[in-house]
Design an enzyme around this catalytic site. Structure first.
Site, PDB file in Angstrom:
ATOM      1  CG  ASP A   8      -2.045   2.955  13.417  1.00 43.41           C
ATOM      2  OD1 ASP A   8      -2.226   1.846  12.879  1.00 43.41           O
ATOM      3  OD2 ASP A   8      -0.910   3.380  13.727  1.00 43.41           O
ATOM      4  CG  LEU A   9      -2.531  -1.946  17.602  1.00 41.42           C
ATOM      5  CD1 LEU A   9      -3.360  -1.817  18.874  1.00 41.42           C
ATOM      6  CD2 LEU A   9      -2.545  -3.413  17.140  1.00 41.42           C
ATOM      7  CG  ASP A  10       1.361  -1.944  15.196  1.00 41.80           C
ATOM      8  OD1 ASP A  10       1.673  -2.607  16.191  1.00 41.80           O
ATOM      9  OD2 ASP A  10       0.796  -2.425  14.205  1.00 41.80           O
ATOM     10  CE  LYS A  44       7.440   3.755  13.219  1.00 45.12           C
ATOM     11  NZ  LYS A  44       7.734   4.960  13.981  1.00 45.12           N
ATOM     12  CB  VAL A  46       3.807  -1.034   4.907  1.00 44.62           C
ATOM     13  CG1 VAL A  46       3.957  -1.896   3.676  1.00 44.62           C
ATOM     14  CG2 VAL A  46       3.946   0.440   4.554  1.00 44.62           C
ATOM     15  NE  ARG A  48       2.265 -10.958   9.110  1.00 48.28           N
ATOM     16  CZ  ARG A  48       1.385 -11.842   9.576  1.00 48.28           C
ATOM     17  NH1 ARG A  48       1.421 -13.087   9.165  1.00 48.28           N
ATOM     18  NH2 ARG A  48       0.478 -11.477  10.460  1.00 48.28           N
ATOM     19  CB  SER A  51       6.701  -5.059   5.627  1.00 49.39           C
ATOM     20  OG  SER A  51       5.686  -4.226   6.108  1.00 49.39           O
ATOM     21  CE  LYS A  77       7.460  -8.573  11.413  1.00 51.81           C
ATOM     22  NZ  LYS A  77       6.111  -8.026  11.564  1.00 51.81           N
ATOM     23  CB  SER A 115      -4.609  -2.158  13.184  1.00 51.00           C
ATOM     24  OG  SER A 115      -3.370  -2.816  13.027  1.00 51.00           O
ATOM     25  CB  ALA A 116      -2.244  -2.673   8.148  1.00 52.35           C
ATOM     26  CE  LYS A 118      -3.191 -10.858   6.758  1.00 48.87           C
ATOM     27  NZ  LYS A 118      -2.517 -11.646   5.742  1.00 48.87           N
ATOM     28  CE  LYS A 146      -3.762   1.816   8.695  1.00 57.14           C
ATOM     29  NZ  LYS A 146      -3.406   1.889  10.113  1.00 57.14           N
ATOM     30  CD  GLU A 170      -2.289   5.537  10.750  1.00 60.10           C
ATOM     31  OE1 GLU A 170      -1.099   5.558  11.141  1.00 60.10           O
ATOM     32  OE2 GLU A 170      -2.857   4.506  10.375  1.00 60.10           O
ATOM     33  CG  ASP A 171       2.319   5.668  14.388  1.00 56.58           C
ATOM     34  OD1 ASP A 171       1.446   5.078  13.714  1.00 56.58           O
ATOM     35  OD2 ASP A 171       3.402   5.134  14.692  1.00 56.58           O
TER      36      ASP A 171
HETATM   37  C1  G6P Z   1       0.804  -2.363  11.149  1.00 63.14           C
HETATM   38  C2  G6P Z   1       2.261  -2.028  11.403  1.00 63.14           C
HETATM   39  C3  G6P Z   1       3.151  -2.588  10.313  1.00 63.14           C
HETATM   40  C4  G6P Z   1       2.863  -4.063  10.112  1.00 63.14           C
HETATM   41  C5  G6P Z   1       1.414  -4.267   9.729  1.00 63.14           C
HETATM   42  C6  G6P Z   1       1.056  -5.727   9.534  1.00 63.14           C
HETATM   43  O1  G6P Z   1       0.311  -1.535  10.176  1.00 63.14           O
HETATM   44  O2  G6P Z   1       2.443  -0.622  11.484  1.00 63.14           O
HETATM   45  O3  G6P Z   1       4.484  -2.379  10.699  1.00 63.14           O
HETATM   46  O4  G6P Z   1       3.686  -4.593   9.073  1.00 63.14           O
HETATM   47  O5  G6P Z   1       0.603  -3.737  10.774  1.00 63.14           O
HETATM   48  O6  G6P Z   1       1.176  -6.394  10.763  1.00 63.14           O
HETATM   49  P1  G6P Z   1       1.052  -7.957  10.975  1.00 63.14           P
HETATM   50  O7  G6P Z   1       0.920  -8.083  12.465  1.00 63.14           O
HETATM   51  O8  G6P Z   1      -0.199  -8.420  10.253  1.00 63.14           O
HETATM   52  O9  G6P Z   1       2.261  -8.586  10.423  1.00 63.14           O
HETATM   53 MG    MG Z   2       1.042   3.033  13.332  1.00 59.71          MG
END
Ligand code: G6P
Ligand code: MG
Length: 215
Positions: A8-10, A44, A46, A48, A51, A77, A115-116, A118, A146, A170-171
């Site tokens: 995972d990235l974030d 986290k 989820v 965009r 969210s 955002k 990663s989810a 973009k 996810k 994953e975190d």
């Molecule tokens: C990751 C983060 C989420 C974020 C998602 C979409 O999974 O943990 O917090 O909403 O990516 O990110 P983006 O950069 O496409 O808005």
């Molecule tokens: Mg993460």
């Protein structure tokens, strides 16, 4: 024997979670919704749009906006988020991660990013670690974010590996569920997986090997 690791990235490679929170809380405030760090945990991993839907629901405003308005809010955002991350660089890689990527490469273990986000390709480039990755999931092509397993299934396909040949890192709870849904063993960073570490500093090659034995 493990043949691949899907990260995972974030919150695993870099700590962009705080920037996502800043940008979401700023936008939420503009439409009269207060969110806190506890609620942010649910965002986290989820996507965009999902969210945004979760935030609107939390503020009892899910029926107040048209689809076009929601798209405009999500874009707003993201523009703010992109401003916040524009100066991230190598110094923002979480402790131990680059050494681990090097060691995985030296041991011929394939590496993917699941990663989810973009924004993931841009972030990898800014961090200067894109060359370590054999495959990066294109979040634009993934319909279900996810906790659905789609991102990890796509990453496995991209690496040409079976679920039992790779481990996921994953975190977030949604991410652990996604890894399990793809049939893989999960390493949890500060979250409960099959093998757990408290921080990326503890995420060593030995931990990857230990997780692969659980496979
Ligand atoms: C990751 C983060 C989420 C974020 C998602 C979409 O999974 O943990 O917090 O909403 O990516 O990110 P983006 O950069 O496409 O808005
Ligand atoms: Mg993460």
């Amino acid at each position: 024997m493990v043949k691949g690791v899907i990260f995972d990235l974030d919150g695993v490679i870099t700590d962009t979670a705080g920037y996502h929170f800043l940008a979401w809380s700023h936008l939420a405030k503009e439409i009269g919704i207060e969110i806190d760090e506890e609620f942010n945990e649910k965002l986290k991993g989820v996507s965009r749009m999902e969210s945004l839907e979760a935030i609107l629901k939390y503020g009892n405003k899910e029926n107040e906006f048209t689809w076009e308005e929601k798209e405009a809010l999500a874009t707003k955002k993201n523009e703010h988020y992109k401003e916040l991350i524009q100066n991230i660089s190598k110094k923002d890689i979480l402790p131990g991660i680059e050494a681990l990527l090097k060691e995985l490469k030296a041991n011929n273990i394939k590496i993917a990013l699941g990663s989810a986000s973009k924004n993931a390709p841009v972030i990898l480039k800014q961090l200067g670690i894109e060359e370590y990755f054999d495959y990066v999931v294109d979040a634009n092509q993934i319909k279900n974010s996810k906790p659905a397993p789609d991102i990890f299934i796509d990453a496995l396909k991209g690496l040409n590996l079976k679920p039992e040949e790779a481990v996921g890192v994953e975190d977030a709870e949604a991410g652990i569920e996604a890894i399990h849904g793809a049939g893989m063993v999960a390493i949890g960073v500060g979250v409960n997986g099959d093998v757990n570490v408290n921080s990326t500093e503890e995420l060593t090659y030995d931990v990857i090997l230990r997780a692969s034995k659980v496979c």
